[in-house]
Design an enzyme around this catalytic site. Sequence first.
Site, PDB file in Angstrom:
ATOM      1  N   SER A  43       0.847  -1.202   0.000  1.00 58.87           N
ATOM      2  CA  SER A  43       0.000   0.000   0.000  1.00 58.87           C
ATOM      3  C   SER A  43       0.878   1.246   0.000  1.00 58.87           C
ATOM      4  O   SER A  43       2.009   1.213   0.495  1.00 58.87           O
ATOM      5  CB  SER A  43      -0.881   0.014   1.253  1.00 58.87           C
ATOM      6  OG  SER A  43      -1.541   1.262   1.390  1.00 58.87           O
ATOM      7  N   TYR A  72      -1.643  -0.074  10.570  1.00 61.24           N
ATOM      8  CA  TYR A  72      -1.755  -0.386   9.133  1.00 61.24           C
ATOM      9  C   TYR A  72      -0.499   0.060   8.383  1.00 61.24           C
ATOM     10  O   TYR A  72       0.036  -0.692   7.564  1.00 61.24           O
ATOM     11  CB  TYR A  72      -3.014   0.257   8.545  1.00 61.24           C
ATOM     12  CG  TYR A  72      -3.280  -0.162   7.113  1.00 61.24           C
ATOM     13  CD1 TYR A  72      -3.517  -1.499   6.790  1.00 61.24           C
ATOM     14  CD2 TYR A  72      -3.266   0.772   6.076  1.00 61.24           C
ATOM     15  CE1 TYR A  72      -3.739  -1.897   5.465  1.00 61.24           C
ATOM     16  CE2 TYR A  72      -3.498   0.383   4.757  1.00 61.24           C
ATOM     17  CZ  TYR A  72      -3.735  -0.951   4.462  1.00 61.24           C
ATOM     18  OH  TYR A  72      -3.959  -1.341   3.156  1.00 61.24           O
TER      19      TYR A  72
HETATM   20  P1  NDP Z   1     -11.560  -5.761   0.324  1.00 58.86           P
HETATM   21  O1  NDP Z   1     -12.020  -5.518   1.726  1.00 58.86           O
HETATM   22  O2  NDP Z   1     -12.530  -5.606  -0.784  1.00 58.86           O
HETATM   23  O3  NDP Z   1     -10.897  -7.218   0.225  1.00 58.86           O
HETATM   24  C1  NDP Z   1     -10.124  -7.753   1.252  1.00 58.86           C
HETATM   25  C2  NDP Z   1     -10.006  -9.245   1.032  1.00 58.86           C
HETATM   26  O4  NDP Z   1      -9.142  -9.784   2.039  1.00 58.86           O
HETATM   27  C3  NDP Z   1     -11.330  -9.953   1.157  1.00 58.86           C
HETATM   28  O5  NDP Z   1     -11.448 -10.927   0.150  1.00 58.86           O
HETATM   29  C4  NDP Z   1     -11.271 -10.611   2.515  1.00 58.86           C
HETATM   30  O6  NDP Z   1     -11.988 -11.846   2.510  1.00 58.86           O
HETATM   31  C5  NDP Z   1      -9.787 -10.896   2.620  1.00 58.86           C
HETATM   32  N1  NDP Z   1      -9.369 -11.105   3.995  1.00 58.86           N
HETATM   33  C6  NDP Z   1      -9.378 -10.219   5.015  1.00 58.86           C
HETATM   34  N2  NDP Z   1      -8.977 -10.816   6.153  1.00 58.86           N
HETATM   35  C7  NDP Z   1      -8.722 -12.116   5.830  1.00 58.86           C
HETATM   36  C8  NDP Z   1      -8.299 -13.241   6.575  1.00 58.86           C
HETATM   37  N3  NDP Z   1      -8.067 -13.181   7.900  1.00 58.86           N
HETATM   38  N4  NDP Z   1      -8.130 -14.419   5.929  1.00 58.86           N
HETATM   39  C9  NDP Z   1      -8.372 -14.513   4.600  1.00 58.86           C
HETATM   40  N5  NDP Z   1      -8.787 -13.485   3.845  1.00 58.86           N
HETATM   41  C10 NDP Z   1      -8.968 -12.305   4.461  1.00 58.86           C
HETATM   42  O7  NDP Z   1     -10.336  -4.768   0.122  1.00 58.86           O
HETATM   43  P2  NDP Z   1      -9.222  -4.650  -1.032  1.00 58.86           P
HETATM   44  O8  NDP Z   1      -9.516  -5.503  -2.177  1.00 58.86           O
HETATM   45  O9  NDP Z   1      -9.018  -3.218  -1.250  1.00 58.86           O
HETATM   46  O10 NDP Z   1      -7.972  -5.199  -0.231  1.00 58.86           O
HETATM   47  C11 NDP Z   1      -7.065  -6.149  -0.747  1.00 58.86           C
HETATM   48  C12 NDP Z   1      -5.665  -5.775  -0.311  1.00 58.86           C
HETATM   49  O11 NDP Z   1      -5.320  -4.509  -0.859  1.00 58.86           O
HETATM   50  C13 NDP Z   1      -5.486  -5.644   1.202  1.00 58.86           C
HETATM   51  O12 NDP Z   1      -4.242  -6.226   1.557  1.00 58.86           O
HETATM   52  C14 NDP Z   1      -5.460  -4.125   1.419  1.00 58.86           C
HETATM   53  O13 NDP Z   1      -4.751  -3.774   2.561  1.00 58.86           O
HETATM   54  C15 NDP Z   1      -4.765  -3.683   0.143  1.00 58.86           C
HETATM   55  N6  NDP Z   1      -4.923  -2.301  -0.262  1.00 58.86           N
HETATM   56  C16 NDP Z   1      -6.155  -1.739  -0.449  1.00 58.86           C
HETATM   57  C17 NDP Z   1      -6.251  -0.423  -0.896  1.00 58.86           C
HETATM   58  C18 NDP Z   1      -7.565   0.260  -1.077  1.00 58.86           C
HETATM   59  O14 NDP Z   1      -7.609   1.510  -1.018  1.00 58.86           O
HETATM   60  N7  NDP Z   1      -8.643  -0.449  -1.341  1.00 58.86           N
HETATM   61  C19 NDP Z   1      -5.069   0.357  -1.198  1.00 58.86           C
HETATM   62  C20 NDP Z   1      -3.831  -0.323  -0.935  1.00 58.86           C
HETATM   63  C21 NDP Z   1      -3.775  -1.610  -0.514  1.00 58.86           C
HETATM   64  P3  NDP Z   1     -12.911 -12.409   3.700  1.00 58.86           P
HETATM   65  O15 NDP Z   1     -13.403 -11.238   4.486  1.00 58.86           O
HETATM   66  O16 NDP Z   1     -13.986 -13.140   2.973  1.00 58.86           O
HETATM   67  O17 NDP Z   1     -12.005 -13.307   4.463  1.00 58.86           O
HETATM   68  C1  8X3 Z   2      -5.116   1.557   1.548  1.00 56.00           C
HETATM   69  C2  8X3 Z   2      -4.757   2.927   1.138  1.00 56.00           C
HETATM   70  O1  8X3 Z   2      -4.680   5.341   1.765  1.00 56.00           O
HETATM   71  O2  8X3 Z   2      -6.384   4.071   2.841  1.00 56.00           O
HETATM   72  O3  8X3 Z   2      -3.979   0.787   1.685  1.00 56.00           O
HETATM   73  O4  8X3 Z   2      -4.101   3.770   3.504  1.00 56.00           O
HETATM   74  S1  8X3 Z   2      -4.977   4.038   2.392  1.00 56.00           S
END
Ligand code: NDP
Ligand code: 8X3
Length: 268
Positions: free
Chosen positions: A155, A168
């Site tokens: 991120s 985070y």
């Molecule tokens: P979502 O919340 O849409 O997806 C998160 C996914 O992670 C879900 O499929 C969830 O599945 C899974 N997950 C969470 N906890 C667990 C666990 N304990 N075991 C297995 N699976 C888990 O968010 P994003 O798609 O945005 O997030 C994906 C990644 O991208 C994350 O690592 C996030 O930190 C990162 N990210 C997101 C950004 C954003 O702005 N959206 C920016 C930068 C990075 P379930 O709950 O079904 O287990």
């Molecule tokens: C998610 C992006 O800007 O919310 O990783 O931290 S931010």
Amino acid sequence: MKSPSKSALRGKWVLITGASSGFGAAAAKAFGAEGAKLLLGARRVDRLEKTAAAAKKAGAAAVHFHDLDVSSTASVEAFMAWAHPLIQGRAKTGRLHVLINNAGGAHGLDTVAQGRDEDWEVTFQTNVLGLLRVTRGALPLLPHHAGATILNIGSLAGRVAYAGASAYCAAKAGELSITRVLRHELFGTGIRVSTVDPGLAETEFALVRFKGDAQKAEALYAGTNPLVAQDIADILVWIASRPAHVNIDELLVKPTDQADMGKVYRRS
Ligand code: NDP
Ligand code: 8X3
């Protein structure tokens, strides 16, 4: 779009954690469109079923899904015990081509002074320890000298600091560090390791961070033109499709309207 018959990913095994929503679900569809064979994990199995159907429709050569909680060693081990024979096949020669460590997210937006242990713990358990556990379980299946790839989702938060995100930011800085460590540990094996570090992206991320408060989540994206899950999925496919001698080490991806953390242009 490229025909799956010409894709370098056709028939290759791709394992995606957190495939029940956001980047992971979009990646399943995108790798499916390349004709890959998919192994999907997350806790919400009903949502995995929907992802699997969409990926199959997009062209996946095979799709399997299984309950996975990356915060539990027992769950990761059970997932791997299920995944290994599927990948190896009867002849025991099958190998994993792409591992996508995507499961994670942020929990709460409290300052350190107000922070709660349970939020900090789940943040580290998923984004850091989960990534380590899944990678440890998958490494024996990754072939050497074959362009196999580990794709970690980091991120912008791992590179800059902002108030309310202590755990985070630290966890995603940890992910970046682990990616770099793996580059050293896997030196000479031919296994590639990349981190893709997105900025503001509209997924269920904000809903999770704000513990189900949809109004707060919507407010975060209101008037912005954020990244969407498909943007990241396309990038993951592109990285995994580079020639085997090319390693995209670290990729920072922001929306055009985001100059920095907290500096997002809002259009009325
Ligand atoms: P979502 O919340 O849409 O997806 C998160 C996914 O992670 C879900 O499929 C969830 O599945 C899974 N997950 C969470 N906890 C667990 C666990 N304990 N075991 C297995 N699976 C888990 O968010 P994003 O798609 O945005 O997030 C994906 C990644 O991208 C994350 O690592 C996030 O930190 C990162 N990210 C997101 C950004 C954003 O702005 N959206 C920016 C930068 C990075 P379930 O709950 O079904 O287990
Ligand atoms: C998610 C992006 O800007 O919310 O990783 O931290 S931010």
